[in-house]
Design a protein around this motif. Structure first.
Motif, PDB file in Angstrom:
ATOM      1  N   VAL A  85     -11.953   5.099 -13.993  1.00  0.00           N
ATOM      2  CA  VAL A  85     -11.203   5.904 -13.028  1.00  0.00           C
ATOM      3  C   VAL A  85     -10.423   5.015 -12.059  1.00  0.00           C
ATOM      4  O   VAL A  85      -9.266   5.301 -11.715  1.00  0.00           O
ATOM      5  CB  VAL A  85     -12.154   6.843 -12.275  1.00  0.00           C
ATOM      6  CG1 VAL A  85     -11.414   7.612 -11.195  1.00  0.00           C
ATOM      7  CG2 VAL A  85     -12.837   7.807 -13.244  1.00  0.00           C
ATOM      8  N   ILE A  86     -11.027   3.908 -11.623  1.00  0.00           N
ATOM      9  CA  ILE A  86     -10.349   3.023 -10.674  1.00  0.00           C
ATOM     10  C   ILE A  86      -9.105   2.412 -11.297  1.00  0.00           C
ATOM     11  O   ILE A  86      -8.020   2.394 -10.693  1.00  0.00           O
ATOM     12  CB  ILE A  86     -11.324   1.932 -10.196  1.00  0.00           C
ATOM     13  CG1 ILE A  86     -12.381   2.536  -9.278  1.00  0.00           C
ATOM     14  CG2 ILE A  86     -10.575   0.815  -9.470  1.00  0.00           C
ATOM     15  CD1 ILE A  86     -13.439   1.542  -8.835  1.00  0.00           C
ATOM     16  N   ALA A  88      -7.376   3.553 -13.791  1.00  0.00           N
ATOM     17  CA  ALA A  88      -6.378   4.613 -13.996  1.00  0.00           C
ATOM     18  C   ALA A  88      -5.621   4.897 -12.705  1.00  0.00           C
ATOM     19  O   ALA A  88      -4.394   5.098 -12.720  1.00  0.00           O
ATOM     20  CB  ALA A  88      -7.055   5.874 -14.514  1.00  0.00           C
ATOM     21  N   GLY A  89      -6.327   4.919 -11.579  1.00  0.00           N
ATOM     22  CA  GLY A  89      -5.650   5.133 -10.304  1.00  0.00           C
ATOM     23  C   GLY A  89      -4.703   4.009  -9.958  1.00  0.00           C
ATOM     24  O   GLY A  89      -3.591   4.245  -9.445  1.00  0.00           O
ATOM     25  N   LEU A  92      -1.614   4.380 -12.083  1.00  0.00           N
ATOM     26  CA  LEU A  92      -0.767   5.467 -11.602  1.00  0.00           C
ATOM     27  C   LEU A  92       0.052   5.033 -10.395  1.00  0.00           C
ATOM     28  O   LEU A  92       1.214   5.448 -10.239  1.00  0.00           O
ATOM     29  CB  LEU A  92      -1.636   6.676 -11.258  1.00  0.00           C
ATOM     30  CG  LEU A  92      -0.894   7.960 -10.864  1.00  0.00           C
ATOM     31  CD1 LEU A  92      -0.037   8.456 -12.016  1.00  0.00           C
ATOM     32  CD2 LEU A  92      -1.886   9.033 -10.439  1.00  0.00           C
ATOM     33  N   GLY A  93      -0.519   4.190  -9.540  1.00  0.00           N
ATOM     34  CA  GLY A  93       0.218   3.725  -8.380  1.00  0.00           C
ATOM     35  C   GLY A  93       1.290   2.708  -8.725  1.00  0.00           C
ATOM     36  O   GLY A  93       2.368   2.701  -8.118  1.00  0.00           O
ATOM     37  N   PHE A 100      -0.980  10.866 -15.403  1.00  0.00           N
ATOM     38  CA  PHE A 100      -2.354  10.425 -15.132  1.00  0.00           C
ATOM     39  C   PHE A 100      -3.168  10.322 -16.411  1.00  0.00           C
ATOM     40  O   PHE A 100      -3.973   9.399 -16.565  1.00  0.00           O
ATOM     41  CB  PHE A 100      -3.026  11.385 -14.160  1.00  0.00           C
ATOM     42  CG  PHE A 100      -4.423  10.975 -13.792  1.00  0.00           C
ATOM     43  CD1 PHE A 100      -4.662   9.817 -13.064  1.00  0.00           C
ATOM     44  CD2 PHE A 100      -5.511  11.747 -14.184  1.00  0.00           C
ATOM     45  CE1 PHE A 100      -5.952   9.428 -12.733  1.00  0.00           C
ATOM     46  CE2 PHE A 100      -6.802  11.371 -13.846  1.00  0.00           C
ATOM     47  CZ  PHE A 100      -7.015  10.206 -13.119  1.00  0.00           C
ATOM     48  N   CYS A 103      -2.433   7.123 -18.024  1.00  0.00           N
ATOM     49  CA  CYS A 103      -3.117   6.049 -17.295  1.00  0.00           C
ATOM     50  C   CYS A 103      -4.594   5.987 -17.671  1.00  0.00           C
ATOM     51  O   CYS A 103      -5.174   4.895 -17.776  1.00  0.00           O
ATOM     52  CB  CYS A 103      -2.955   6.249 -15.791  1.00  0.00           C
ATOM     53  SG  CYS A 103      -1.253   6.082 -15.195  1.00  0.00           S
TER      54      CYS A 103
END
Length: 487
Positions: A85-86, A88-89, A92-93, A100, A103
């Motif tokens: 999850v980290i 992927a975030g 995305l940034g 998403f 990502c």
């Protein structure tokens, strides 16, 4: 060179592949072997990974997975999920043009740590001398388990992109991603491993095979199990690891293959060949693709952020290499995605175009930085130096039975062989010395003050623990405080 400069075969193989590849000498170009270089890369990395995971399972102590299943589950699953999850975030940034779910798919490829790089780090003379055996075993088991468990993270991401509804994606993920691929792969691998274990023991008792046949089956079993499970579409990596653990469950397979150099030679040859291939195969031209939103500075920022945030703080510094496993998982993802056009027409084509450049850049940086950092750390630890006067360099040294905190960068030892385990780390009062009464003769040896109980004990008993400690400290110039570790 490996033992002298502390550079393992991962860095050497990758550097040699880059030098011989199309971007430097143009002697070795894997992408010219056919139109589908992704298929060739997937099968090469599949064999190398499966052989490595099978070897890890075989070399673990008997019943290791049963004894440490809970610890491995806690270490692997939450760590992978949080890191997934980290990353992927972060993607995305840095790449806002990627949805998403795309990502998440890229992050799934970067989730597993690499067992091949792990084997290069926890193996060898240096690791056997300085890294505790239990730590080497848990690192190997963790890298093997999470490499196969990358499948569920990848499949849920792809199903959310490909399927029409989220409900349909969840059903496919549970039935195919978990039950058919992961669980069936583990079951088939364990069953085949146990069958071959009993077959080889029966054949050895009857005289049908000899000691050398056990060693020869090391590679044959890994390839056979991988081919069988991958043919039906299950998780062949977890199957290879489960088969290796099942074959050595009672420890007899290890007894027959212990001390043999064949398995180590095969692993070394496979690893070197694989990283030479990867070095020549790396798509350097794709690292700067502004039309896809991929630029070098974004990739560098992504790599630095992954190093800092991909693992939870409790094991942040434990292990986080990415290598052959990430390339293999990305090739599986590309097999499920359409061939991208220029420019990409939809989300699936955009993911297929961006997946390989991002993953391969992170893998390249991980190989160079992590293994080179380990090499530098190895050089420092095996070449201690004295700090200048007045300068204290705090340093923690992790040992099998103790954690030692010293004030100088030195080599340490403990009294675990001379005192009971429960006494290690307990501050003990020095032996009482009674000053002789007036008129009585002191029994202290000449030239030894009565107020120095340690020197007195050493003179009386040269083989006492305190005398041994003094001798060791004089040879290594140590001043350390020992704290017991939990077993």
């Amino acid at each position: 060179m490996i033992e002298t400069f502390y550079i393992n075969e991962v860095v050497l193989g990758t550097a040699f592949g880059i030098l011989m590849g199309p971007h430097v000498a143009d002697i070795f170009d894997p992408r010219s072997w056919g139109t589908d270089s992704t298929f060739i890369t997937r099968e090469i990395t599949r064999i190398v990974l499966a052989t490595g995971l099978f070897a890890i399972g075989v070399e673990l102590p008997k019943s290791y997975m049963a004894k440490h299943a809970k610890s491995l589950f806690v270490l692997v699953v939450p760590t992978m999920a949080i890191g997934w999850v980290i990353v992927a975030g972060v993607l995305l940034g840095l790449f806002p043009h990627l949805p998403f779910f795309s990502c998440l798919a890229i992050a799934a490829c970067l989730t597993p740590t690499d067992p091949i790089i792990c084997a290069a780090i926890v193996g060898g003379k240096y690791a056997k001398k300085h890294v505790p055996l239990n730590l080497r075993q848990i690192l190997s088991a963790e890298s093997a388990a999470n490499d196969g468990l990358a499948f569920p993270f990848l499949t849920i991401s792809l199903y959310l992109i490909i399927d029409h509804t989220s409900g349909e994606a969840i059903v496919h993920w549970v039935l195919i991603g978990w039950l058919y691929q992961v669980i069936m792969g583990v079951v088939i691998g364990a069953i085949l491993g146990l069958m071959f274990s009993h077959l080889m023991k029966f054949s050895h008792r009857r005289g049908f095979i000899d000691h050398e046949s056990y060693v020869a089956q090391y590679l044959a079993l890994a390839v056979f199990i991988t081919g069988t499970v991958s043919t039906i579409g299950s998780d062949d990596l977890l199957a290879a690891f489960a088969a290796g653990s099942a074959i050595s469950w009672d420890g007899e397979f290890n007894n027959h293959t212990e001390g043999e150099a064949f398995a180590s030679v095969i692993d070394l040859v496979f690893n070197c060949a694989c990283f030479v291939y990867i070095g020549a195969w790396l798509p350097f031209d794709s690292f700067n693709s502004p039309e896809l939103g991929i630029t070098p500075w974004r990739l560098v920022v992504l790599f630095i952020t992954i190093l800092a945030l991909r693992r939870i703080p409790a094991i942040l510094a434990l292990y986080r290499q990415m290598g052959v496993g990430a390339i293999f998982v990305s090739s599986l993802a590309l097999n499920k995605l359409p061939t991208p056009q220029s420019p990409p027409q939809n989300e699936q084509e955009m993911l297929a175009a961006c997946l390989q450049p991002i993953v391969t850049f992170i893998v390249l940086c991980s190989i160079v930085t992590r293994t080179s950092t380990f090499s530098a750390r190895s050089f420092i630890l095996t070449n201690p130096f004295s700090a200048p006067d007045g300068l204290s360099i705090p340093f923690f040294s992790l040992g099998k039975n103790t954690i030692t905190l010293t004030n100088t960068l030195t080599l340490t030892n403990t009294l675990t062989n001379l005192t009971p385990d429960w006494m290690v780390g307990i501050r003990q009062a020095p032996p009482a010395i009674t000053t002789p009464a007036p008129g009585m003769t002191s029994h202290a040896p000449p030239n030894v003050p009565v107020s120095d109980p340690r020197a007195l004990e050493e003179q009386r008993n040269p083989e006492s623990p305190s005398a041994l400690v003094t001798t060791f400290e004089q040879s290594t110039q140590l001043k350390s405080v020992h704290f017991p570790t939990t077993q």
